[in-house]
Design an enzyme around this catalytic site. Structure first.
Site, mmCIF file in Angstrom:
data_model
loop_
_atom_site.group_PDB
_atom_site.id
_atom_site.type_symbol
_atom_site.label_atom_id
_atom_site.label_comp_id
_atom_site.label_asym_id
_atom_site.label_seq_id
_atom_site.Cartn_x
_atom_site.Cartn_y
_atom_site.Cartn_z
ATOM 1 N N PHE A 114 0.838 -1.196 0.000
ATOM 2 C CA PHE A 114 0.000 0.000 0.000
ATOM 3 C C PHE A 114 0.873 1.246 0.000
ATOM 4 O O PHE A 114 1.722 1.436 0.866
ATOM 5 C CB PHE A 114 -0.925 0.003 1.213
ATOM 6 C CG PHE A 114 -1.896 1.147 1.240
ATOM 7 C CD1 PHE A 114 -2.596 1.521 0.099
ATOM 8 C CD2 PHE A 114 -2.119 1.853 2.405
ATOM 9 C CE1 PHE A 114 -3.502 2.578 0.115
ATOM 10 C CE2 PHE A 114 -3.024 2.909 2.442
ATOM 11 C CZ PHE A 114 -3.717 3.271 1.299
ATOM 12 N N LYS A 115 0.650 2.088 -0.985
ATOM 13 C CA LYS A 115 1.435 3.309 -1.164
ATOM 14 C C LYS A 115 0.707 4.465 -0.477
ATOM 15 O O LYS A 115 -0.470 4.722 -0.740
ATOM 16 C CB LYS A 115 1.588 3.576 -2.664
ATOM 17 C CG LYS A 115 2.768 4.435 -3.059
ATOM 18 C CD LYS A 115 2.901 4.406 -4.579
ATOM 19 C CE LYS A 115 4.047 5.266 -5.064
ATOM 20 N NZ LYS A 115 4.096 5.296 -6.539
#
Length: 215
Positions: free
Chosen positions: A83-84
């Protein structure tokens, strides 16, 4: 140094993976938006199937609770999903929480060593310093990579340095020289890394000699 491809284009990623040198993928909402007619979830799942390494996926949430929901949803798509998260206070709070849950995170839009240190303290898997955008405003993106690498090594921080906003092949080389753990590189720049005029000349000479010998 590991090489990631910075793309959400299935064709580009498949081609680059076929070369045998791709260790992961990074995407962002802008790259996803270019892929018309395909839902983001479908693109994400397809990329995660093609690549064994980490695949960074980014949503649009900016508030802590909403980012938590996005992070959990993205991480459920595949084991290699990352997850960015944007470099903000809510972003760092989210990194801390998701890291405790075993969810891998990539803190993006990092433009200072202090920001990178905060992300690492929160337990980020990766930090993504943006080289090209710093160069655009007259600062050295490579110097930032060097600073972060030195800090992380001095204090034995486990967060990996992922050089981003790569604008040319020299950015890749310089990132490797100063010790970045990986660089995420657009398809066309990856392709240019193969090129050298002397290689082309040498191939032409060898091919000519082969034809003459086998006529």
């Amino acid at each position: 140094m590991k090489l990631f491809i910075d793309s959400a284009n299935i064709g580009e990623i498949r081609e680059a993976v076929s070369w045998g040198i791709i260790d992961g993928v990074t995407t962002n909402p802008s790259l996803m938006a270019k892929e018309k007619g395909l839902a983001m979830e479908k693109i994400a799942k397809e990329i995660c199937k093609m690549v064994k390494g980490p695949v960074s996926l980014e949503g649009g949430a900016m508030e802590h609770e909403a980012m938590l929901r996005e992070g959990r949803a993205f991480s459920s798509l595949a084991k290699n999903a990352v997850f960015k998260i944007p470099m903000t206070i809510d972003g760092v709070r989210t990194v801390k929480k998701l890291s405790a849950e075993g969810i891998k995170t990539n803190v993006t839009l990092v433009f200072s060593a202090n920001q990178a240190l905060l992300a690492a303290k929160a337990g980020a898997t990766f930090v993504s310093p943006f080289i090209g955008r710093l160069d655009d405003i007259g600062r050295s993106g490579i110097d930032l990579i060097r600073e972060i690498v030195l800090i992380f090594r001095a204090h034995d921080l486990k967060t990996k340095v992922l050089a981003a906003s790569i604008r040319d092949t020299d950015h890749v080389k310089q990132s490797a020289l100063v010790g970045a753990d990986m660089a995420t590189v657009p398809f066309q720049i990856l392709r240019k890394m193969f090129d050298h005029e002397l290689t082309d000349k040498g191939i032409a000479i060898f091919q000519k000699a082969w034809k003459e010998k086998n006529q």
